[in-house]
Motif scaffolding. Structure first.
Motif, PDB file in Angstrom:
ATOM      1  N   ARG A   1       3.380 -26.265  -6.703  1.00 51.73           N
ATOM      2  CA  ARG A   1       2.353 -25.617  -7.530  1.00 51.73           C
ATOM      3  C   ARG A   1       2.076 -24.215  -7.032  1.00 51.73           C
ATOM      4  O   ARG A   1       2.379 -23.851  -5.880  1.00 51.73           O
TER       5      ARG A   1
ATOM      6  N   ALA B   1      -1.337 -21.690  -7.004  1.00 46.92           N
ATOM      7  CA  ALA B   1      -2.782 -21.891  -7.190  1.00 46.92           C
ATOM      8  C   ALA B   1      -3.560 -20.595  -6.936  1.00 46.92           C
ATOM      9  O   ALA B   1      -4.234 -20.463  -5.927  1.00 46.92           O
TER      10      ALA B   1
ATOM     11  N   SER C   1      -6.403 -17.657  -7.113  1.00 41.30           N
ATOM     12  CA  SER C   1      -7.853 -17.576  -7.316  1.00 41.30           C
ATOM     13  C   SER C   1      -8.107 -16.384  -8.240  1.00 41.30           C
ATOM     14  O   SER C   1      -7.770 -15.261  -7.876  1.00 41.30           O
TER      15      SER C   1
ATOM     16  N   GLU D   1      -7.679 -21.545  -9.357  1.00 40.50           N
ATOM     17  CA  GLU D   1      -8.664 -21.949  -8.353  1.00 40.50           C
ATOM     18  C   GLU D   1      -9.951 -21.145  -8.547  1.00 40.50           C
ATOM     19  O   GLU D   1     -10.260 -20.226  -7.773  1.00 40.50           O
TER      20      GLU D   1
ATOM     21  N   TYR E   1     -13.671 -24.867  -1.342  1.00 44.70           N
ATOM     22  CA  TYR E   1     -12.229 -24.778  -1.610  1.00 44.70           C
ATOM     23  C   TYR E   1     -11.459 -25.910  -0.934  1.00 44.70           C
ATOM     24  O   TYR E   1     -10.571 -26.515  -1.539  1.00 44.70           O
TER      25      TYR E   1
ATOM     26  N   VAL F   1      -9.018 -28.230  -3.181  1.00 43.59           N
ATOM     27  CA  VAL F   1      -7.565 -28.142  -3.086  1.00 43.59           C
ATOM     28  C   VAL F   1      -6.951 -29.504  -2.728  1.00 43.59           C
ATOM     29  O   VAL F   1      -5.923 -29.899  -3.280  1.00 43.59           O
TER      30      VAL F   1
ATOM     31  N   ARG G   1       2.998 -21.663   0.021  1.00 40.74           N
ATOM     32  CA  ARG G   1       1.923 -20.684  -0.206  1.00 40.74           C
ATOM     33  C   ARG G   1       1.896 -19.709   0.948  1.00 40.74           C
ATOM     34  O   ARG G   1       2.697 -19.806   1.886  1.00 40.74           O
TER      35      ARG G   1
ATOM     36  N   ASP H   1      -1.631 -16.978   5.112  1.00 42.21           N
ATOM     37  CA  ASP H   1      -3.066 -16.773   5.334  1.00 42.21           C
ATOM     38  C   ASP H   1      -3.797 -18.111   5.217  1.00 42.21           C
ATOM     39  O   ASP H   1      -4.927 -18.232   5.675  1.00 42.21           O
ATOM     40  N   LEU H   2      -3.138 -19.107   4.621  1.00 39.45           N
ATOM     41  CA  LEU H   2      -3.767 -20.427   4.479  1.00 39.45           C
ATOM     42  C   LEU H   2      -3.338 -21.407   5.567  1.00 39.45           C
ATOM     43  O   LEU H   2      -3.766 -22.560   5.578  1.00 39.45           O
TER      44      LEU H   2
HETATM   45  N1  GLU Z   1      -6.330 -20.089  -4.208  1.00 36.77           N
HETATM   46  C1  GLU Z   1      -5.735 -19.736  -2.959  1.00 36.77           C
HETATM   47  C2  GLU Z   1      -5.438 -18.250  -2.931  1.00 36.77           C
HETATM   48  O1  GLU Z   1      -5.297 -17.634  -3.980  1.00 36.77           O
HETATM   49  C3  GLU Z   1      -4.447 -20.474  -2.717  1.00 36.77           C
HETATM   50  C4  GLU Z   1      -4.688 -21.876  -2.371  1.00 36.77           C
HETATM   51  C5  GLU Z   1      -3.449 -22.699  -2.095  1.00 36.77           C
HETATM   52  O2  GLU Z   1      -2.324 -22.311  -2.465  1.00 36.77           O
HETATM   53  O3  GLU Z   1      -3.628 -23.767  -1.538  1.00 36.77           O
HETATM   54  O4  GLU Z   1      -5.351 -17.690  -1.859  1.00 36.77           O
END
Ligand code: GLU
Length: 311
Positions: free
Chosen positions: A11, A13, A15, A47, A181, A185, A199, A202-203
């Motif tokens: 996916r 996602a 924001s 998101e 969040y 998520v 992704r 940064d996550l």
């Molecule tokens: N919504 C988050 C962002 O734009 C990404 C979240 C995700 O991929 O888990 O940074």
């Protein structure tokens, strides 16, 4: 809820707090190509759970940019702003299981807390044994105890995190009544049957918390691949906050090419002037996750001959 079983479901996602910038395009490109080359599905989720920071206009702009860039997603777009019931049900289950506690602390009261590597305050535990007399609940937090989470990231390698010292009891329902969040998520990935999360790095700091939450909710843990994040000359992530330029809708090809190069793929020079369809044909045939540079951050949005500056 999707119930059909597939061996790969990824996916993207975004924001919708601003237009799609180069950093998000890199995440979209990597997750899309990995899903397509694994013959999997690629879902799109807006998101917009943090409503005050999001706008319908930005969401519309992101969808248009993805379309112009030739991304094709499977199924309907999922909107977090329409999924409060699912998040509330998950929180309820955690309450029943004694995994969460009500918290009365204000931001000011937490001002002296230790700071986690991702900049968030580590909760000192004030309300963990129960609300102090006379105080009312503002938020709900997940108890992390001494949980240690380890996982193998397909790009960044083995990651280990001690949640107690690195994250602390984190918020699931915020004082403003919005779901956090982290909860959204995890519930969304679980309900959608996501098998693979590709992704931005940064996550990476959020992933251990999300895996712990999956465990608390009895949800499967997807595989993870965290792509390097594009940073500007000052080392700051290209984001809406650093005012990274939006993708040029009149000429998406060069930007897509730059995203592929950023991800360590080597589109031939002839593709610089190619159509979006030609670029995707090349990219799907040649994508290799093992060519993506390891490391959480790389200078990106780079100016190359024939490519417009992006930031
Ligand atoms: N919504 C988050 C962002 O734009 C990404 C979240 C995700 O991929 O888990 O940074």
């Amino acid at each position: 809820m999707i119930t059909r079983t597939v061996s790969y479901r990824g996916r993207f996602a975004p924001s919708p707090s601003g237009p799609l910038h180069f950093g998000s395009l890199v995440a979209a490109t990597g997750s899309f190509l990995e899903a397509r080359t694994r013959h999997g599905e690629w879902l799109l989720r807006m998101e917009d759970v943090d409503a005050p920071r999001c706008s319908a206009a930005a969401a519309g702009e992101i969808l248009r940019t993805l379309e112009v860039c030739g991304f094709a997603w499977d199924g309907e777009v999922v909107w977090q702003s329409r999924r409060a019931e699912a998040y509330a049900a998950a929180l309820e289950r955690l309450k029943q299981a004694g995994r969460v506690f009500a918290c009365a602390c204000s931001r000011k009261e937490l001002a002296d807390s230790a700071i986690a590597p991702d900049g968030a305050a580590i909760y000192p535990g004030t309300c963990r044994p129960g609300l102090p007399p006379g105080r009312t609940a503002r938020a709900w937090r997940l108890r992390v105890g001494d949980a240690r989470i380890e996982f193998d990231d397909a790009i960044q390698g083995r990651i280990a995190s001690d949640l107690g010292s690195e994250a602390g009891d984190f918020i699931l329902l915020r004082a403003d009544g919005l779901f956090a969040y982290q909860l959204a998520v995890v519930v969304d990935d679980g309900d959608a049957g996501i098998t693979d999360v590709v992704r931005g790095a940064d996550l990476l700091a959020s992933t251990a918390r999300q895996i712990f939450l999956q465990q608390c909710l009895g949800l499967p843990t997807p595989r993870y691949a965290h792509l390097p994040v594009a940073v500007n000359a000052a080392g700051e992530k290209l984001s809406k906050q650093t005012r990274a330029a939006a993708v040029d809708l009149a000429r998406p090809g060069p930007t897509l090419c730059a995203a592929l190069e950023f991800l360590g793929q080597k589109p031939p020079a002839e593709l610089r002037g190619a159509t979006v369809a030609e670029l995707w044909t090349w990219a799907v045939a040649n994508w290799r996750l093992d060519r993506v540079p390891r490391g959480p951050a790389l200078p990106g949005g780079i100016i190359r001959p024939g490519i417009e500056p992006l930031a």
